[in-house]
Design a protein around this motif. Structure first.
Motif, PDB file in Angstrom:
ATOM      1  N   GLU A 213       1.047  -1.228   0.074  1.00  0.00           N
ATOM      2  CA  GLU A 213      -0.095   0.064   0.103  1.00  0.00           C
ATOM      3  C   GLU A 213       0.931   1.506   0.195  1.00  0.00           C
ATOM      4  O   GLU A 213       1.785   1.050   1.200  1.00  0.00           O
ATOM      5  CB  GLU A 213      -0.918  -0.579   1.128  1.00  0.00           C
ATOM      6  CG  GLU A 213      -2.110   1.418   0.682  1.00  0.00           C
ATOM      7  CD  GLU A 213      -2.214   0.877   2.404  1.00  0.00           C
ATOM      8  OE1 GLU A 213      -3.921   1.802   2.435  1.00  0.00           O
ATOM      9  OE2 GLU A 213      -3.073   0.072   3.904  1.00  0.00           O
ATOM     10  N   GLY A 214       0.756   2.369  -1.204  1.00  0.00           N
ATOM     11  CA  GLY A 214       1.206   3.430  -0.929  1.00  0.00           C
ATOM     12  C   GLY A 214       0.449   4.572  -0.957  1.00  0.00           C
ATOM     13  O   GLY A 214      -0.238   4.143  -0.256  1.00  0.00           O
ATOM     14  N   GLN A 215       1.137   5.985  -0.973  1.00  0.00           N
ATOM     15  CA  GLN A 215       0.284   7.185  -1.170  1.00  0.00           C
ATOM     16  C   GLN A 215      -0.926   7.061  -1.677  1.00  0.00           C
ATOM     17  O   GLN A 215      -0.900   6.094  -2.898  1.00  0.00           O
ATOM     18  CB  GLN A 215       0.943   7.919  -0.832  1.00  0.00           C
ATOM     19  CG  GLN A 215       2.338   8.195  -0.541  1.00  0.00           C
ATOM     20  CD  GLN A 215       3.059  10.007  -0.875  1.00  0.00           C
ATOM     21  OE1 GLN A 215       3.678  10.330  -2.027  1.00  0.00           O
ATOM     22  NE2 GLN A 215       4.098  10.163   0.145  1.00  0.00           N
ATOM     23  N   HIS A 216      -1.895   7.222  -0.986  1.00  0.00           N
ATOM     24  CA  HIS A 216      -2.688   8.303  -2.266  1.00  0.00           C
ATOM     25  C   HIS A 216      -3.941   6.626  -2.065  1.00  0.00           C
ATOM     26  O   HIS A 216      -5.004   6.462  -2.441  1.00  0.00           O
ATOM     27  CB  HIS A 216      -2.926   8.801  -3.275  1.00  0.00           C
ATOM     28  CG  HIS A 216      -2.265   9.758  -3.102  1.00  0.00           C
ATOM     29  ND1 HIS A 216      -2.083  10.888  -2.674  1.00  0.00           N
ATOM     30  CD2 HIS A 216      -0.587   9.994  -3.974  1.00  0.00           C
ATOM     31  CE1 HIS A 216      -1.279  11.808  -2.617  1.00  0.00           C
ATOM     32  NE2 HIS A 216      -0.592  10.620  -4.082  1.00  0.00           N
ATOM     33  N   GLY A 217      -3.559   6.072  -1.217  1.00  0.00           N
ATOM     34  CA  GLY A 217      -4.306   4.518  -1.585  1.00  0.00           C
ATOM     35  C   GLY A 217      -4.225   3.294  -2.207  1.00  0.00           C
ATOM     36  O   GLY A 217      -4.435   2.535  -3.036  1.00  0.00           O
ATOM     37  N   TYR A 218      -2.582   3.817  -3.410  1.00  0.00           N
ATOM     38  CA  TYR A 218      -2.259   2.570  -4.373  1.00  0.00           C
ATOM     39  C   TYR A 218      -1.789   1.736  -3.384  1.00  0.00           C
ATOM     40  O   TYR A 218      -0.985   1.657  -3.166  1.00  0.00           O
ATOM     41  CB  TYR A 218      -1.273   3.630  -5.067  1.00  0.00           C
ATOM     42  CG  TYR A 218      -1.447   4.409  -6.258  1.00  0.00           C
ATOM     43  CD1 TYR A 218      -2.872   5.226  -6.213  1.00  0.00           C
ATOM     44  CD2 TYR A 218      -0.955   5.398  -7.033  1.00  0.00           C
ATOM     45  CE1 TYR A 218      -3.008   6.378  -6.741  1.00  0.00           C
ATOM     46  CE2 TYR A 218      -1.082   6.427  -7.971  1.00  0.00           C
ATOM     47  CZ  TYR A 218      -2.543   7.169  -7.872  1.00  0.00           C
ATOM     48  OH  TYR A 218      -3.013   8.620  -8.127  1.00  0.00           O
ATOM     49  N   LEU A 219      -2.324   0.482  -4.403  1.00  0.00           N
ATOM     50  CA  LEU A 219      -1.646  -0.764  -4.232  1.00  0.00           C
ATOM     51  C   LEU A 219      -0.822  -1.072  -5.573  1.00  0.00           C
ATOM     52  O   LEU A 219      -1.051  -0.944  -6.702  1.00  0.00           O
ATOM     53  CB  LEU A 219      -2.647  -1.581  -3.946  1.00  0.00           C
ATOM     54  CG  LEU A 219      -4.264  -1.707  -3.027  1.00  0.00           C
ATOM     55  CD1 LEU A 219      -4.677  -2.739  -3.319  1.00  0.00           C
ATOM     56  CD2 LEU A 219      -3.240  -1.424  -1.863  1.00  0.00           C
ATOM     57  N   ARG A 220       0.808  -1.248  -5.236  1.00  0.00           N
ATOM     58  CA  ARG A 220       1.883  -1.190  -6.057  1.00  0.00           C
ATOM     59  C   ARG A 220       2.553  -1.738  -5.756  1.00  0.00           C
ATOM     60  O   ARG A 220       3.086  -2.383  -4.775  1.00  0.00           O
ATOM     61  CB  ARG A 220       2.586   0.531  -5.371  1.00  0.00           C
ATOM     62  CG  ARG A 220       3.940   0.450  -6.635  1.00  0.00           C
ATOM     63  CD  ARG A 220       4.442   1.725  -6.076  1.00  0.00           C
ATOM     64  NE  ARG A 220       3.584   3.059  -6.924  1.00  0.00           N
ATOM     65  CZ  ARG A 220       3.302   4.160  -6.382  1.00  0.00           C
ATOM     66  NH1 ARG A 220       4.948   4.148  -5.280  1.00  0.00           N
ATOM     67  NH2 ARG A 220       2.979   5.484  -6.832  1.00  0.00           N
TER      68      ARG A 220
END
Length: 254
Positions: A213-220
């Motif tokens: 899980e990264g910034q802005h709710g992105y899943l990377r």
């Protein structure tokens, strides 16, 4: 009822173990959440769907106790709930797979609970993939360069395993209407790692994501899928690895 009538009557389960009760409870909770209703309205939905009166469904307090997991309710009440989730499609084979895989990956240490998937991860996502195949994952966002958006992903449910449907969209827009799932399966959570296992509905081959899980709710993270063998060709058994981002669609109504 004569023997022929008895033979035609569909079999219905009337006894439920702990795991089956939990699956039904989670299905009811998901249905209530998706329809934005509380226990009183859920009771009305059950009665309407099964063609029963509210009194025939069971006491509201019993439903509330079952939803919160307080105490043990009788099998007769669970039979009604099971019929409802079956008839509405609120519980499918994917729910069972999500539950069973989640249970399989529970921690064996008694004083450490299993990793439940955070509820914030449920929702709709736009999937972006990099143009480049590579041997090593590039974490920094400036190097990720997700070149194109090609699918939508719907994640739903609650508990240790969530259902995942990766849906093909109209080629001109990733925000086109949802279509039948191209890939479907399960999300598991190994804090802070996110694991998604999907099956391609056409080829039956697996597709796997490892994400954070990264910034802005992105899943990377990365994804890889199985390759079909073709006549006169000898492709590798699986694809190369590509960076992927699952970007939340904030204005979805699900």
């Amino acid at each position: 009822m004569d023997g022929a009538q008895a033979a035609r009557k569909p079999w219905r389960q009337t006894k439920f173990d702990v795991a089956e009760r939990e699956r039904i409870r989670h299905a009811l909770l998901a249905y209530a959440r998706d329809n934005r209703i509380g226990a009183p309205n859920l009771q009305l939905h059950i009665a309407e769907k099964l063609g029963r009166t509210v009194d025939e469904v069971g006491a509201l307090k019993t439903l509330q106790r079952f939803l919160t997991g307080e105490g043990r309710v009788n099998d007769g009440f669970i039979t009604v709930c099971a019929a409802f989730v079956e008839r509405t499609g609120a519980m499918t084979s994917h729910d069972e797979l999500a539950h069973d895989l989640g249970a399989f990956f529970m921690r064996d240490i008694a004083d450490q609970p299993a990793d439940e998937v955070p509820s914030r991860l449920a929702g709709d996502y736009e999937i972006w993939a990099s143009e480049i195949w590579h041997a090593h994952f590039v974490v920094k966002s400036e190097h990720m360069k997700p070149g194109k958006s090609y699918n939508l992903c719907r994640i739903s449910g609650s508990g240790r395993g969530l259902k995942v449907h990766e849906l093909a969209t109209a080629s001109e827009s990733a925000y086109g209407s949802f279509r039948p799932a191209a890939n479907e399966g399960v999300m598991l959570y190994f804090d802070p790692l996110i694991f998604i296992l999907l099956k391609n509905r056409l080829t039956r081959l697996p597709r796997v994501y490892w994400l954070r899980e990264g910034q802005h709710g992105y899943l990377r993270g990365e994804a890889v899928h199985g390759n079909l063998a073709e006549p006169d060709l000898d492709p590798p058994p699986c694809s190369g690895r590509r960076n992927h981002e699952l970007r939340p669609i904030r204005n979805n109504a699900s």
